[in-house]
Scaffold this motif. Structure first.
Motif, PDB file in Angstrom:
ATOM      1  N   THR A 108       0.996  -6.705 -12.618  1.00 15.38           N
ATOM      2  CA  THR A 108       1.655  -6.922 -13.916  1.00 15.38           C
ATOM      3  C   THR A 108       2.548  -8.153 -13.932  1.00 15.38           C
ATOM      4  O   THR A 108       3.371  -8.301 -14.832  1.00 15.38           O
ATOM      5  CB  THR A 108       2.508  -5.688 -14.287  1.00 15.38           C
ATOM      6  N   HIS A 109       2.411  -9.030 -12.946  1.00 13.80           N
ATOM      7  CA  HIS A 109       3.267 -10.217 -12.939  1.00 13.80           C
ATOM      8  C   HIS A 109       2.493 -11.447 -12.478  1.00 13.80           C
ATOM      9  O   HIS A 109       1.461 -11.337 -11.807  1.00 13.80           O
ATOM     10  CB  HIS A 109       4.485 -10.017 -12.015  1.00 13.80           C
ATOM     11  N   ARG A 111       3.510 -15.492 -10.922  1.00 11.86           N
ATOM     12  CA  ARG A 111       4.529 -16.456 -10.530  1.00 11.86           C
ATOM     13  C   ARG A 111       3.821 -17.706 -10.013  1.00 11.86           C
ATOM     14  O   ARG A 111       2.924 -17.616  -9.180  1.00 11.86           O
ATOM     15  CB  ARG A 111       5.447 -15.879  -9.447  1.00 11.86           C
ATOM     16  N   ALA A 126       8.004 -17.530 -13.683  1.00 12.37           N
ATOM     17  CA  ALA A 126       7.591 -16.140 -13.485  1.00 12.37           C
ATOM     18  C   ALA A 126       7.522 -15.452 -14.841  1.00 12.37           C
ATOM     19  O   ALA A 126       8.476 -15.522 -15.618  1.00 12.37           O
ATOM     20  CB  ALA A 126       8.570 -15.418 -12.565  1.00 12.37           C
ATOM     21  N   GLU A 127       6.401 -14.807 -15.116  1.00 12.35           N
ATOM     22  CA  GLU A 127       6.226 -14.134 -16.400  1.00 12.35           C
ATOM     23  C   GLU A 127       5.446 -12.838 -16.213  1.00 12.35           C
ATOM     24  O   GLU A 127       4.804 -12.628 -15.177  1.00 12.35           O
ATOM     25  CB  GLU A 127       5.462 -15.043 -17.382  1.00 12.35           C
ATOM     26  N   HIS A 128       5.495 -12.004 -17.237  1.00  7.34           N
ATOM     27  CA  HIS A 128       4.657 -10.804 -17.239  1.00  7.34           C
ATOM     28  C   HIS A 128       3.211 -11.231 -17.470  1.00  7.34           C
ATOM     29  O   HIS A 128       2.897 -11.919 -18.444  1.00  7.34           O
ATOM     30  CB  HIS A 128       5.088  -9.841 -18.345  1.00  7.34           C
ATOM     31  N   ASP A 130      -0.786  -9.512 -17.146  1.00 13.48           N
ATOM     32  CA  ASP A 130      -1.590  -8.312 -16.903  1.00 13.48           C
ATOM     33  C   ASP A 130      -2.899  -8.716 -16.238  1.00 13.48           C
ATOM     34  O   ASP A 130      -3.765  -9.334 -16.859  1.00 13.48           O
ATOM     35  CB  ASP A 130      -1.861  -7.601 -18.229  1.00 13.48           C
ATOM     36  N   THR A 301       8.711   2.001 -15.278  1.00 13.89           N
ATOM     37  CA  THR A 301       8.331   0.844 -14.466  1.00 13.89           C
ATOM     38  C   THR A 301       8.996   0.921 -13.093  1.00 13.89           C
ATOM     39  O   THR A 301       9.932   1.711 -12.881  1.00 13.89           O
ATOM     40  CB  THR A 301       8.761  -0.479 -15.135  1.00 13.89           C
ATOM     41  N   SER A 303      10.892  -1.325 -11.934  1.00 15.84           N
ATOM     42  CA  SER A 303      12.274  -1.778 -12.144  1.00 15.84           C
ATOM     43  C   SER A 303      13.160  -0.614 -12.568  1.00 15.84           C
ATOM     44  O   SER A 303      14.330  -0.532 -12.169  1.00 15.84           O
ATOM     45  CB  SER A 303      12.310  -2.879 -13.201  1.00 15.84           C
ATOM     46  N   SER A 348       8.390  -4.797  -4.949  1.00 18.43           N
ATOM     47  CA  SER A 348       9.480  -4.443  -5.875  1.00 18.43           C
ATOM     48  C   SER A 348      10.227  -3.182  -5.476  1.00 18.43           C
ATOM     49  O   SER A 348      11.441  -3.077  -5.695  1.00 18.43           O
ATOM     50  CB  SER A 348       8.917  -4.293  -7.297  1.00 18.43           C
ATOM     51  N   PRO A 385      11.076 -12.156  -4.136  1.00 21.72           N
ATOM     52  CA  PRO A 385       9.918 -12.412  -5.005  1.00 21.72           C
ATOM     53  C   PRO A 385       9.232 -13.746  -4.741  1.00 21.72           C
ATOM     54  O   PRO A 385       8.139 -13.988  -5.251  1.00 21.72           O
ATOM     55  CB  PRO A 385      10.535 -12.374  -6.415  1.00 21.72           C
TER      56      PRO A 385
END
Length: 413
Positions: A108-109, A111, A126-128, A130, A301, A303, A348, A385
């Motif tokens: 889901t990420h 970078r 870095a963004e979301h 899919d 999630t 997070s 994560s 990350p």
């Protein structure tokens, strides 16, 4: 790798003849590429010091230093103390001569980082993202983001050495094609390097995301170690194996796929791979989120899980620690089989304080042979990350700066 022209070949022949050295193909004498390897540690050296290190005559060293200076890979770095006469110039590896793009794609990420020739990130995005959106959508995002970083850094395409990519599934490293990845619909067999080379005519290397994280952690945090096992605990679970300072990929790129090992005493929970009781199905971030949701704890999630643990939520802390124990049951076998010096826990879920790692330690130290654990340390990742993008860039740097490839680039410039 684009390079400025080296000194005329005739000059190199005259230098060899003058010294009586044989420096042509098959001679066994170190070329400019091998000379560069001595300087990649960042320590400046004079021509005389390089001559002593390599056993080459000063005249030959001078020719090869000149070729590397012309390429930009070497730069003057002050002067050594004089023993009489003009002080000799020192030379050092110039990591700013070129740039590399490192890409880390997860479930889901996404970078993307622009790095120098040591793998140090200069800028990143870095963004979301899919991964299930498919290869065209995801890789077009990589292309757009790479162009943005190059433009912002005012770097020409000629400065780009190559692109390294980590994917969250098995990869045939030799071709760069994903191999039946469980959570990547539409990616099986897709020509990832070919898609990116439509935009840049540079090497594109692809590997499993955990392999590149292992490379990044090893190079940046533990370069002195020979044997390291990196375990990523996030939406999925996987491992990268460094043995004898080399990354082990296995026959088809599936080495380290811990997530689909049957977890001892696991319930018959269906996994994304189609089997039941896999480690990933019962101890990954997705599994913990499902467990907490069923218990009425608000988490959707990874997070959320980390925030709950760090905020003192007992149910979340217990769930994460139990996941660590379950992972430890599988890792105990890995430790006995591979005998690493260090097990690094990243991903994560590793950000949830000591809960996860405490569970892993509890079982590994209790189940593995004392001989295998006598000096074994189990620690959290330190590169965070950025491990993936650093590792992806490192993979390209190791390829592009290999001695034989440097010699080929200089000869063909």
């Amino acid at each position: 790798m684009p390079q400025p022209p080296p000194p005329p070949r005739a000059s190199a022949h005259r230098g060899a003849a003058a010294t009586g050295e044989h420096t042509g193909p098959g001679s066994g004498a170190p070329g400019a590429g091998e000379l560069l390897q001595f300087l990649r540690d960042g320590q400046p050296r004079t021509r005389a010091e390089l001559s002593r290190l390599t056993g080459l005559a000063r005249s030959t060293v001078s020719l090869r230093v000149d070729a590397l200076l012309a390429s930009g890979l070497l730069a003057p770095s002050g002067e050594a103390a004089s023993t009489g006469g003009r002080p000799p110039t020192r030379f050092a590896f110039n990591p700013k001569a070129r740039v590399v793009v490192g890409v880390d794609l997860g479930a889901t990420h996404g970078r993307v980082a622009l790095t120098d020739l040591t793998g140090r990130p200069l800028s990143e995005v870095a963004e979301h993202v899919d991964i299930s959106a498919g290869p065209i959508t995801v890789l077009d995002w990589v292309v757009a983001t790479t162009r943005r970083l190059l433009d912002e850094a005012a770097r020409d395409v000629e400065d780009l050495v190559g692109i390294g990519i980590g994917l969250p599934g098995p990869v045939e490293h030799s071709s760069g094609r994903p191999m039946r990845p469980p959570i990547m619909p539409g990616w099986d067999g897709f020509d990832v390097p070919g898609h990116l080379r439509r935009h840049w005519d540079v090497p594109v290397l692809v590997d499993n995301d955990v392999n590149i994280m292992a490379l990044g952690e090893h190079v940046m945090a533990h370069p002195e170690l020979d044997h390291l096992l990196f375990v990523k605990v996030a939406t999925g679970i996987g491992a990268g194996i460094i043995s004898g300072r080399r990354l082990l990929r296995g026959a088809v790129g599936a080495a380290g796929d811990l997530g689909h090992v049957a977890a001892p005493h696991a319930p018959d929970v269906m996994c994304t791979c189609g089997n039941t009781g896999c480690l990933e199905a019962v101890a990954s971030g997705r599994a913990i989120v499902g467990h907490l949701a069923a218990a009425g704890v608000p988490a959707t999630t990874n997070s959320d899980v980390v925030a709950l643990v760090c905020g003192g939520n007992i149910a979340a802390a217990q769930a994460v620690r139990q996941a660590g124990r379950t992972i430890g049951e599988v890792l105990a076998t890995c430790v006995s089989l591979l005998n690493p010096e260090l097990v690094v826990i990243g991903g994560s879920l590793a950000q949830a304080g000591e809960s996860l790692i405490a569970g892993v330690r509890e079982v590994v130290y209790g189940r593995s042979l004392p001989l295998a654990t006598a000096r074994l340390q189990i620690v959290p990742a330190t590169t965070g990350p950025q491990a993936g993008v650093i590792g992806a860039a490192t993979m390209v740097i190791q390829h592009a700066l290999a001695a034989d490839r440097i010699d080929e680039a200089l000869a063909g410039a």
